[in-house]
Design a protein around this motif. Structure first.
Motif, PDB file in Angstrom:
ATOM      1  N   PRO A  57       0.794  -1.245   0.000  1.00 12.88           N
ATOM      2  CA  PRO A  57       0.000   0.000   0.000  1.00 12.88           C
ATOM      3  C   PRO A  57       0.823   1.290   0.000  1.00 12.88           C
ATOM      4  O   PRO A  57       0.508   2.202  -0.775  1.00 12.88           O
ATOM      5  N   PRO A  58       1.881   1.419   0.823  1.00 16.14           N
ATOM      6  CA  PRO A  58       2.629   2.681   0.820  1.00 16.14           C
ATOM      7  C   PRO A  58       3.324   2.984  -0.507  1.00 16.14           C
ATOM      8  O   PRO A  58       3.682   4.133  -0.765  1.00 16.14           O
ATOM      9  N   GLN A  59       3.507   1.964  -1.346  1.00 15.02           N
ATOM     10  CA  GLN A  59       4.098   2.187  -2.655  1.00 15.02           C
ATOM     11  C   GLN A  59       3.097   2.818  -3.627  1.00 15.02           C
ATOM     12  O   GLN A  59       3.487   3.403  -4.627  1.00 15.02           O
ATOM     13  N   LEU A  60       1.827   2.709  -3.313  1.00 18.33           N
ATOM     14  CA  LEU A  60       0.784   3.260  -4.166  1.00 18.33           C
ATOM     15  C   LEU A  60       0.349   4.655  -3.746  1.00 18.33           C
ATOM     16  O   LEU A  60       0.025   5.493  -4.585  1.00 18.33           O
ATOM     17  N   SER A  61       0.316   4.900  -2.428  1.00 15.96           N
ATOM     18  CA  SER A  61      -0.188   6.187  -1.945  1.00 15.96           C
ATOM     19  C   SER A  61       0.223   6.390  -0.491  1.00 15.96           C
ATOM     20  O   SER A  61       0.416   5.427   0.257  1.00 15.96           O
ATOM     21  N   ARG A  62       0.339   7.655  -0.108  1.00 14.55           N
ATOM     22  CA  ARG A  62       0.581   7.948   1.308  1.00 14.55           C
ATOM     23  C   ARG A  62      -0.739   8.039   2.074  1.00 14.55           C
ATOM     24  O   ARG A  62      -0.739   8.125   3.295  1.00 14.55           O
ATOM     25  N   PHE A  63      -1.851   8.003   1.351  1.00 12.90           N
ATOM     26  CA  PHE A  63      -3.167   8.035   1.989  1.00 12.90           C
ATOM     27  C   PHE A  63      -3.694   6.608   2.108  1.00 12.90           C
ATOM     28  O   PHE A  63      -4.163   6.024   1.136  1.00 12.90           O
ATOM     29  N   LEU A  64      -3.600   6.046   3.309  1.00 10.87           N
ATOM     30  CA  LEU A  64      -4.018   4.673   3.544  1.00 10.87           C
ATOM     31  C   LEU A  64      -5.252   4.645   4.440  1.00 10.87           C
ATOM     32  O   LEU A  64      -5.478   5.560   5.230  1.00 10.87           O
ATOM     33  N   PRO A  65      -6.081   3.609   4.319  1.00 12.72           N
ATOM     34  CA  PRO A  65      -7.345   3.567   5.066  1.00 12.72           C
ATOM     35  C   PRO A  65      -7.142   3.584   6.572  1.00 12.72           C
ATOM     36  O   PRO A  65      -6.150   3.040   7.082  1.00 12.72           O
ATOM     37  N   ARG A  71      -6.146  -1.692  -0.715  1.00  9.04           N
ATOM     38  CA  ARG A  71      -7.074  -0.584  -0.494  1.00  9.04           C
ATOM     39  C   ARG A  71      -6.315   0.718  -0.254  1.00  9.04           C
ATOM     40  O   ARG A  71      -5.289   0.755   0.421  1.00  9.04           O
ATOM     41  N   LEU A  72      -6.884   1.796  -0.786  1.00  3.44           N
ATOM     42  CA  LEU A  72      -6.338   3.138  -0.604  1.00  3.44           C
ATOM     43  C   LEU A  72      -7.426   4.028  -0.001  1.00  3.44           C
ATOM     44  O   LEU A  72      -8.565   3.597   0.159  1.00  3.44           O
ATOM     45  N   TYR A  73      -7.077   5.262   0.272  1.00  3.78           N
ATOM     46  CA  TYR A  73      -8.013   6.146   0.974  1.00  3.78           C
ATOM     47  C   TYR A  73      -8.055   7.511   0.299  1.00  3.78           C
ATOM     48  O   TYR A  73      -7.029   8.030  -0.155  1.00  3.78           O
ATOM     49  N   ILE A  74      -9.265   8.071   0.198  1.00  3.85           N
ATOM     50  CA  ILE A  74      -9.441   9.427  -0.298  1.00  3.85           C
ATOM     51  C   ILE A  74      -9.964  10.265   0.870  1.00  3.85           C
ATOM     52  O   ILE A  74     -11.162  10.237   1.180  1.00  3.85           O
ATOM     53  N   PRO A  75      -9.091  10.993   1.565  1.00  6.10           N
ATOM     54  CA  PRO A  75      -9.497  11.700   2.793  1.00  6.10           C
ATOM     55  C   PRO A  75     -10.641  12.679   2.594  1.00  6.10           C
ATOM     56  O   PRO A  75     -11.520  12.794   3.455  1.00  6.10           O
ATOM     57  N   VAL A  76     -10.667  13.398   1.467  1.00  4.84           N
ATOM     58  CA  VAL A  76     -11.669  14.441   1.278  1.00  4.84           C
ATOM     59  C   VAL A  76     -13.084  13.871   1.229  1.00  4.84           C
ATOM     60  O   VAL A  76     -14.047  14.544   1.610  1.00  4.84           O
TER      61      VAL A  76
END
Length: 242
Positions: free
Chosen positions: A47-55, A140-145
Motif C-alpha cells: 500500500p505505501p508504494q501506491l499512496s501515502r493516503f491509507l485507510p 485498499r487506498l483512501y481518499i481523505p476528502v
C-alpha cells in the motif's frame, strides 16, 4: 487448481454472500504479454508504494474502481470517464469507473470490490462486464476528502464493447487514453492545489487527469517500468473548486 488469489476473490469465497450475477473470478492466465509487468507488480506491491493516503483502521465508505486496460488502434490504452460539470464534488474531473459497494455486491473483504467495480463500470459506461477479465486486485487506498476506502480492480478488456455516458447528469463522457500518451513526458505535469496537495497529473484527450486517478496511474507506470523521465517542475495550478 486455482491460485490462492483466485480462491480469495472467486466463487469459493462467496459462501453466504448475496448472489449478484456478476463473475468475481480473478486470474492472470492468458493475458497479453505487454500486461505481464502490471500483473507482476500487482501481485507484490505494498500500500505505501501506491499512496501515502491509507485507510483508517475502522470507518470509511467501502468502494471500488475498475482500472481497465484494452488494446486500441495506437496500442495499449486505459478506459476513463469524465464526471459531469454540474456535480457538487469533483465536477468535470476524469476518473476510473467505480463507486461505493452495494449490499448485493457481497463481502468487502471478499469478492465484493470486484463485483462493485464491474457493476459500476456497467452502470456508468455501458460496458459489458462479460468482456472483462479481472486479473488483479490492488491494496485498499483512501481518499481523505470524501472518506472513501477504495479498492482498485485491474481488468483486461479482452472483448471490447461499446461504451458511452449512460447518465449525462453524472457522466460527461467516456474515453480511452493510449498508454503511449500517458508515458509521453510532454503530457505529464504536476498539480498544485491551494490546500497544499501536490501530485502527478496528465494532460491527455483534452482533459487534466489528476488527484487519486492520476496518482494510481503514475504508480502503475512507475513500478511496471513504463515511466519515461519527465519534468516534475512543470506545474499546473488548481483552484478551490477542484
Amino acid at each position: 487448481m486455482r491460485s490462492a488469489r483466485e480462491q480469495q476473490y472467486g466463487k469459493e469465497a462467496d459462501a453466504g454472500e448475496p448472489a449478484s450475477g456478476r463473475e468475481a473470478t480473478v486470474t492472470a492466465e492468458g493475458l497479453p504479454e505487454w500486461l505481464d509487468p502490471v500483473a507482476q507488480v500487482a501481485a507484490t506491491i505494498e500500500p505505501p508504494q501506491l499512496s501515502r493516503f491509507l485507510p483508517p483502521e475502522s470507518g470509511g465508505r467501502q468502494s471500488a474502481v475498475l482500472i481497465l486496460f484494452g488494446q486500441g488502434p495506437r496500442g495499449p490504452e486505459l478506459l476513463l470517464m469524465e464526471r459531469a460539470g454540474t456535480l457538487r464534488s469533483h465536477a468535470g474531473q476524469p476518473s476510473f469507473p467505480g463507486g461505493a459497494l452495494d449490499p448485493e455486491d457481497g463481502d468487502p473483504e471478499g469478492s465484493g470490490p470486484v463485483r462493485a467495480a464491474l457493476r459500476e463500470a456497467q452502470e456508468e459506461t455501458g460496458l459489458d462486464p462479460s468482456g472483462v477479465q479481472v486479473f488483479a486486485v490492488l491494496p485498499r487506498l483512501y481518499i481523505p476528502v470524501s472518506g472513501f476506502v477504495v479498492t482498485p480492480v485491474l481488468g483486461w478488456w479482452h472483448r471490447p464493447s461499446p461504451v458511452g455516458a449512460v447518465d449525462q447528469a453524472e457522466t460527461a463522457r467516456v474515453f480511452t487514453v493510449p498508454v503511449a500518451d500517458l508515458t509521453n513526458p510532454a503530457h505529464r505535469v504536476t498539480t498544485r492545489h491551494p490546500s497544499g496537495h501536490i501530485g502527478p497529473a496528465f494532460l491527455v484527450e483534452n482533459a487534466l487527469v489528476w488527484g487519486f486517478t492520476a496518482g494510481v496511474i503514475d504508480r502503475i507506470l512507475h513500478y511496471a517500468g513504463w515511466e519515461i523521465p519527465w519534468d516534475r517542475d512543470k506545474a499546473v495550478p488548481l483552484d478551490w473548486r477542484s
